[in-house]
Design a protein around this motif. Structure first.
Motif, mmCIF file in Angstrom:
data_model
loop_
_atom_site.group_PDB
_atom_site.id
_atom_site.type_symbol
_atom_site.label_atom_id
_atom_site.label_comp_id
_atom_site.label_asym_id
_atom_site.label_seq_id
_atom_site.Cartn_x
_atom_site.Cartn_y
_atom_site.Cartn_z
ATOM 1 N N THR A 503 -6.673 7.787 17.300
ATOM 2 C CA THR A 503 -4.999 7.887 16.431
ATOM 3 C C THR A 503 -4.882 6.600 16.374
ATOM 4 O OG1 THR A 503 -5.206 7.202 19.091
ATOM 5 C CG2 THR A 503 -5.372 9.455 18.808
ATOM 6 N N GLY A 504 -5.582 5.679 15.965
ATOM 7 C CA GLY A 504 -5.166 5.061 16.159
ATOM 8 C C GLY A 504 -5.285 3.447 15.127
ATOM 9 N N ASN A 505 -5.653 2.064 14.502
ATOM 10 C CA ASN A 505 -6.405 1.957 13.519
ATOM 11 C C ASN A 505 -4.376 1.527 12.705
ATOM 12 O OD1 ASN A 505 -8.438 1.154 14.724
ATOM 13 N ND2 ASN A 505 -9.804 2.919 13.173
ATOM 14 N N THR A 506 -3.758 0.594 13.413
ATOM 15 C CA THR A 506 -2.233 0.519 12.362
ATOM 16 C C THR A 506 -1.895 -1.074 11.970
ATOM 17 O OG1 THR A 506 -1.360 0.069 14.095
ATOM 18 C CG2 THR A 506 -1.451 2.397 13.623
ATOM 19 N N ARG A 507 -1.020 -0.686 10.661
ATOM 20 C CA ARG A 507 -1.270 -2.309 10.410
ATOM 21 C C ARG A 507 0.285 -2.447 10.502
ATOM 22 N NH1 ARG A 507 -4.234 -4.902 6.873
ATOM 23 N NH2 ARG A 507 -3.328 -7.100 6.896
ATOM 24 N N PHE A 508 1.200 -3.833 10.890
ATOM 25 C CA PHE A 508 2.564 -3.680 10.605
ATOM 26 C C PHE A 508 3.059 -4.263 9.389
ATOM 27 C CE2 PHE A 508 3.168 -4.501 14.843
ATOM 28 C CZ PHE A 508 3.444 -3.742 15.317
ATOM 29 N N PHE A 509 4.197 -3.381 8.284
ATOM 30 C CA PHE A 509 3.987 -3.522 6.769
ATOM 31 C C PHE A 509 6.109 -3.859 6.576
ATOM 32 C CE2 PHE A 509 5.268 0.653 8.257
ATOM 33 C CZ PHE A 509 6.064 0.876 7.508
ATOM 34 N N ALA A 510 5.933 -4.259 5.867
ATOM 35 C CA ALA A 510 7.150 -4.503 5.374
ATOM 36 C C ALA A 510 7.589 -3.756 4.172
ATOM 37 C CB ALA A 510 7.987 -6.417 4.415
ATOM 38 N N VAL A 511 8.849 -3.697 3.051
ATOM 39 C CA VAL A 511 8.856 -3.650 2.040
ATOM 40 C C VAL A 511 9.822 -4.270 1.929
ATOM 41 C CG1 VAL A 511 10.137 -1.297 0.840
ATOM 42 C CG2 VAL A 511 9.466 -0.830 3.247
ATOM 43 N N GLU A 512 9.521 -4.607 0.477
ATOM 44 C CA GLU A 512 10.204 -6.171 -0.068
ATOM 45 C C GLU A 512 11.402 -5.074 -0.867
ATOM 46 O OE1 GLU A 512 8.024 -7.612 -3.322
ATOM 47 O OE2 GLU A 512 6.624 -8.238 -2.014
ATOM 48 N N ARG A 578 7.689 1.004 -5.266
ATOM 49 C CA ARG A 578 8.085 0.007 -4.768
ATOM 50 C C ARG A 578 6.531 -1.045 -3.941
ATOM 51 N NH1 ARG A 578 13.009 2.493 -2.568
ATOM 52 N NH2 ARG A 578 13.135 0.520 -0.637
ATOM 53 N N ARG A 579 6.789 -2.100 -3.388
ATOM 54 C CA ARG A 579 5.963 -3.601 -2.996
ATOM 55 C C ARG A 579 6.297 -3.120 -1.627
ATOM 56 N NH1 ARG A 579 4.833 -5.742 -7.935
ATOM 57 N NH2 ARG A 579 3.547 -7.443 -6.420
ATOM 58 N N ILE A 580 5.407 -2.728 -1.695
ATOM 59 C CA ILE A 580 4.914 -3.241 0.296
ATOM 60 C C ILE A 580 3.711 -4.158 0.862
ATOM 61 C CG2 ILE A 580 3.797 -2.627 1.708
ATOM 62 C CD1 ILE A 580 4.532 0.184 1.310
ATOM 63 N N ARG A 581 4.461 -5.012 1.697
ATOM 64 C CA ARG A 581 3.330 -6.320 1.873
ATOM 65 C C ARG A 581 2.735 -6.349 3.570
ATOM 66 N NH1 ARG A 581 3.708 -11.252 -0.908
ATOM 67 N NH2 ARG A 581 3.308 -12.434 1.049
ATOM 68 N N PHE A 582 1.386 -6.706 3.697
ATOM 69 C CA PHE A 582 0.513 -6.476 5.452
ATOM 70 C C PHE A 582 0.520 -7.673 5.612
ATOM 71 C CE2 PHE A 582 0.049 -2.743 2.380
ATOM 72 C CZ PHE A 582 0.316 -1.703 3.527
ATOM 73 N N GLY A 583 1.219 -8.928 5.561
ATOM 74 C CA GLY A 583 1.206 -9.884 6.416
ATOM 75 C C GLY A 583 1.978 -11.275 5.189
ATOM 76 N N PRO A 584 1.967 -11.968 5.560
ATOM 77 C CA PRO A 584 3.029 -13.342 5.355
ATOM 78 C C PRO A 584 1.512 -13.909 4.151
ATOM 79 C CG PRO A 584 2.098 -13.652 7.617
ATOM 80 C CD PRO A 584 2.015 -12.674 7.207
ATOM 81 N N LYS A 585 0.017 -13.890 4.944
ATOM 82 C CA LYS A 585 -0.474 -13.894 3.722
ATOM 83 C C LYS A 585 -1.211 -13.521 2.812
ATOM 84 C CE LYS A 585 -1.658 -18.001 6.737
ATOM 85 N NZ LYS A 585 -2.553 -18.652 7.444
ATOM 86 N N GLU A 586 -1.220 -12.273 2.799
ATOM 87 C CA GLU A 586 -1.760 -11.176 2.091
ATOM 88 C C GLU A 586 -0.457 -10.758 0.972
ATOM 89 O OE1 GLU A 586 -3.258 -7.781 3.511
ATOM 90 O OE2 GLU A 586 -3.883 -9.171 5.888
ATOM 91 N N PRO A 587 -1.462 -10.143 0.115
ATOM 92 C CA PRO A 587 -0.546 -9.778 -1.856
ATOM 93 C C PRO A 587 0.108 -8.267 -1.572
ATOM 94 C CG PRO A 587 -2.848 -9.095 -1.598
ATOM 95 C CD PRO A 587 -2.843 -9.800 -0.670
#
Length: 799
Positions: A503-512, A578-587
């Protein structure tokens, strides 16, 4: 000597009336067998203590991240450290995490599951190894490789070698010293765990609040309640939320007793089954009482003659009791075979957290329970006939026997017993019908992928042998390439987490280019796969394309999102591009496709945003091989496993099963409980039908003279059938009405077990009432037709 004579006479009578004897013993056996079966479940699940010291003081502590869809989320190490340092409700608190290892010594390669645990883990639970020692704080230093193995692994792989403690074994190419053997009955959360090692978190992981992967267990201080500890932890979580707003926003804490954690909804399920079993016993007892009363009425003439010849009333009552005891003992002995035959089904219902505590159906407590239940049943429900025979007037009995009329209190009591049987049967059948509706609703849910003809297996690569992503991808690519070359294989790929697996294995994300809105929880299911993983699963895009071979390490980072993410976070314009990031150090990953919501988390979890990425472009890749084939998926397993062995002879596999098996496991408990309820309902319906048939058959026999006179005076066969049927159906309708009222109240307790069906579903009630009414009509029709065929001349001559 009188008792022995009565016993011989009772056995002789029972042999001369085989139909009555078989019906009575069978009825008792079904009731006692059903109750003994459920008693074994109650004993194991509700009464058996967990294998810990003072288990009522042991609790699980979870993060409460309800806004993200995780009311019981695995805690982050940084939060655990603060909990342990600042809480005052616990004597101590321990952390554990998932682990696995490949065993390559002392036998063929074997992939085993384990747990990394803090050194105080066994002390918190109050468990001591049966051999060797527990962990110490010195064991939690990087480079100290010690392990405690389960009793099952010790027996299975090392033959129960008594000199195993101190021996060195090879786990994922690393040498470990065995320092202890866990007790045979020890189980924590999963019976599949076969070893424990010190958790040894790296410094960067030990203080992290972003990775949520621990299970936390704690022991309450004496006198501290679960409610008090829960209140303290919620206050502490609020403080941490203020101190760490970036990582702990909306992250609370919740304390759950270990028994509640292990049982979950099983407690409700077992209580429902126990009520069903008691209903079966009630129906069986009512039927037995009805049979005994009918037998007493038929034997009224015999009692009168024996009284006139000098037999005492006490002797007659004793004779009836001895006959009932013979029936009850035989029924109890036969009933014990039912839990023996259903032992496998019982084991499947036991929650995994209790499956180390097997209970034998031949346990002396179960034998005593069955014996006492059968004897008490026999004595209790023979009291009516015994009192009836003991207080009968010789003249009245002979007069009633001559008239062939059955009435008065005995008739009303038997009518009440039939009503009781019909009502209890309706309650059972409504419960079974609601569970069947639940299974039908689950099966009708759109999975949004094709589970048919899919073979799955777990292939966990050891970090020591495959230290970097390039080496792991090379292994995966070679296996996939060779598996695809097999005849009948339509696709193959590796994936991180399969549908219905977690039910898990998730990551926070941000939409540019998009600011978070109030109520937004940018947390998505994070799934990674090789090549055509999504196509192999049978997922189809609604926009754009799927991740495929084009998304190599050198290609622009791409991501596929599900409809929930697109609707909540990409609305107001096209999702593609659209572009999505999963962390500040990731593409940044470009959205190249949108898919429907795959049921990644199973049937009953709420919809959640999800993303799919290429293994060549994302870290955190998992270890599940999926193969789409033509025909039976499991028949391809040996060939696939041979390919894996050819690529790496020391690489084991585990959990080889079809995707449909994985899905069925998620609803396996409901299926088993439904099977039991349907079985109980069917038995109840059979017993109730026999009871109704027996009542009307005895009534027709007793009223033979009256029926003969009616026919002689011109009554038609239709009117005779209507007369008999009307009495039987009147009792049935009364029983249905009473049962519907009881079922309406009782089924409310089943609400937690139902899916997309209301506990008072009118369709289920109507269908069950119609079924039971139809069976009752059939049960009434046989004696009614027999009554219509009575020859008045023969009846009057016999009278």
């Amino acid at each position: 000597m009188d008792l022995l004579a009565d016993l011989r006479y009772a056995l002789r009578l029972l042999r001369k009336t085989p139909v009555f004897t078989i019906a009575a013993i069978g009825t008792l056996a079904l009731g006692i067998g059903a109750n003994t079966t459920i008693f074994s479940l109650v004993q194991t699940i509700l009464l058996r203590p967990l294998p810990y010291q003072d288990p009522d003081q042991v609790v699980m502590v979870w993060e409460d991240n309800t806004p993200a869809g995780f009311p019981r989320n695995t805690p982050a190490p940084g939060n655990f450290n603060d909990w342990r340092a600042n809480s005052r409700s616990f004597t101590d608190m321990a952390a554990t995490r998932f682990a696995f290892a490949s065993l390559t010594m002392d036998g063929p390669p074997d992939l085993v599951l384990g747990r990394g645990v803090s050194p105080n883990f066994f002390d918190v639970l109050g468990v001591r190894p049966t051999m060797g020692r527990s962990f110490t704080p010195a064991d939690d230093r990087i480079g100290v490789n010690v392990v405690i193995i389960s009793h099952a692994l010790w027996q299975r792989r090392y033959g129960g070698d008594p000199a195993i403690v101190g021996r060195t074994i090879l786990m994922s190419d690393v040498k470990y010293e065995i320092v202890g053997i866990a007790p045979r009955s020890f189980v924590f959360l999963s019976r599949e765990v076969e070893y424990w090692v010190p958790i040894q978190l790296a410094t960067a992981d030990a203080d992290s609040r972003r990775g949520h992967f621990l299970n936390v267990v704690a022991r309450l201080k004496p006198g501290v309640s679960v409610q008090a500890a829960d209140t303290e932890m919620r206050v502490l979580a609020k403080r941490l939320e203020k101190e760490h707003p970036e990582t702990n926003r909306d992250v609370g804490a919740v304390v759950v007793p270990i028994r509640e954690q292990v049982l979950g909804d099983t407690r409700v399920e077992v209580v429902a089954l126990a009520i069903a079993a008691m209903a079966i016993v009630l129906i069986a007892c009512a039927n037995l009482a009805s049979l005994l009363l009918a037998r007493a009425s038929v034997r009224g003439g015999e009692y009168a003659i024996r009284l006139s010849l000098g037999a005492t009333r006490g002797r007659l009552a004793r004779q009836v009791l001895i006959e009932a005891l013979c029936l009850s003992v035989a029924g109890g002995a036969l009933g014990l075979t039912i839990p023996i035959l259903t032992s496998t089904l019982i084991e499947r219902i036991v929650p995994v957290g209790l499956q180390g505590l097997n209970v034998s159906v031949l346990d002396w407590r179960l034998l005593a329970f069955a014996g006492v239940l059968s004897i008490v049943t026999g004595v209790l429900f023979s009291l009516g006939p015994a009192v009836q025979s003991a207080h009968a007037s010789t003249a009245d009995v002979l007069q009633q026997h001559a008239r062939g009329i059955v009435g008065g209190p005995a008739r009303r009591f038997r009518d009440a017993l039939v009503v009781l049987q019909v009502a209890a049967t309706l309650v059972l059948l409504v419960g079974a019908g609601l569970m069947l509706r639940t299974l039908a609703n689950l099966n009708a849910v759109e999975l949004n992928f094709d589970p048919n003809n899919l073979l799955t297996m777990q292939v966990a690569l050891p970090q020591t042998r495959y230290p970097d992503a390039a080496m792991r991808l090379a292994f995966y690519d070679r296996v996939v390439r060779e598996v695809r070359a097999l005849p009948g294989v339509q696709g193959a790929a590796f994936g991180s987490t399969l549908p219905f697996q977690a039910t898990g294995n998730t990551r926070f994300f941000a939409v540019e280019g998009r600011q978070l809105l109030p109520g937004d929880v940018p947390d998505a299911l994070f799934r990674v796969g090789t090549g055509d993983y999504l196509r192999t699963l049978g997922v189809r895009p609604t926009e754009g394309r799927l991740i495929d071979e084009r998304d190599s390490a050198d290609a622009p980072p791409a991501v596929v999102v599900n409809e929930t993410l697109a609707r909540r976070f990409l609305a107001g314009g096209p999702a593609l591009g659209r572009r999505i990031r999963f962390g500040p150090k990731e593409p940044s990953y470009t959205v190249v496709g949108v898919v429907r919501n795959v049921l990644e988390r199973g049937y009953e979890q709420e919809e959640k945003p999800g993303v799919y990425l290429s293994a060549a472009q994302a870290s955190g890749f998992g270890s599940n091989l999926v193969v789409r084939v033509t025909g039976d998926p499991t028949s391809y397993a040996p060939a696939v496993q041979r390919i894996i062995q050819q690529v790496d002879p020391d690489q084991p596999t585990r959990l080889v099963r079809s995707m449909n098996e994985i899905i069925n496991l998620s609803v396996g408990d409901r299926r088993q409980h439904t099977v039991l309820l349907v079985m109980f309902g069917g038995l109840a319906m059979l017993i109730a039908a026999l009871g109704l048939y027996g009542l009307l058959a005895q009534t027709v026999s007793a009223r033979g003279r009256e029926i003969g006179i009616r026919i002689a005076l011109g009554a038609t066969w239709k009117s005779v059938i209507a007369m008999v049927m009307s009495r039987g159906m009147a009792l049935t309708v009364t029983g249905l009405a009473v049962g519907a009222l009881i079922a309406w109240a009782v089924t409310r307790a089943m609400s937690a077990l139902l899916y997309r069906v209301d506990a008072g579903d009118p369709f289920t009630f109507a269908a069950v009432a119609g079924l039971l009414g139809g069976v009752s009509i059939a049960a009434c029709a046989i004696p009614a037709i027999r009554a219509s065929r009575v020859d008045p001349m023969l009846v009057l001559r016999d009278q």
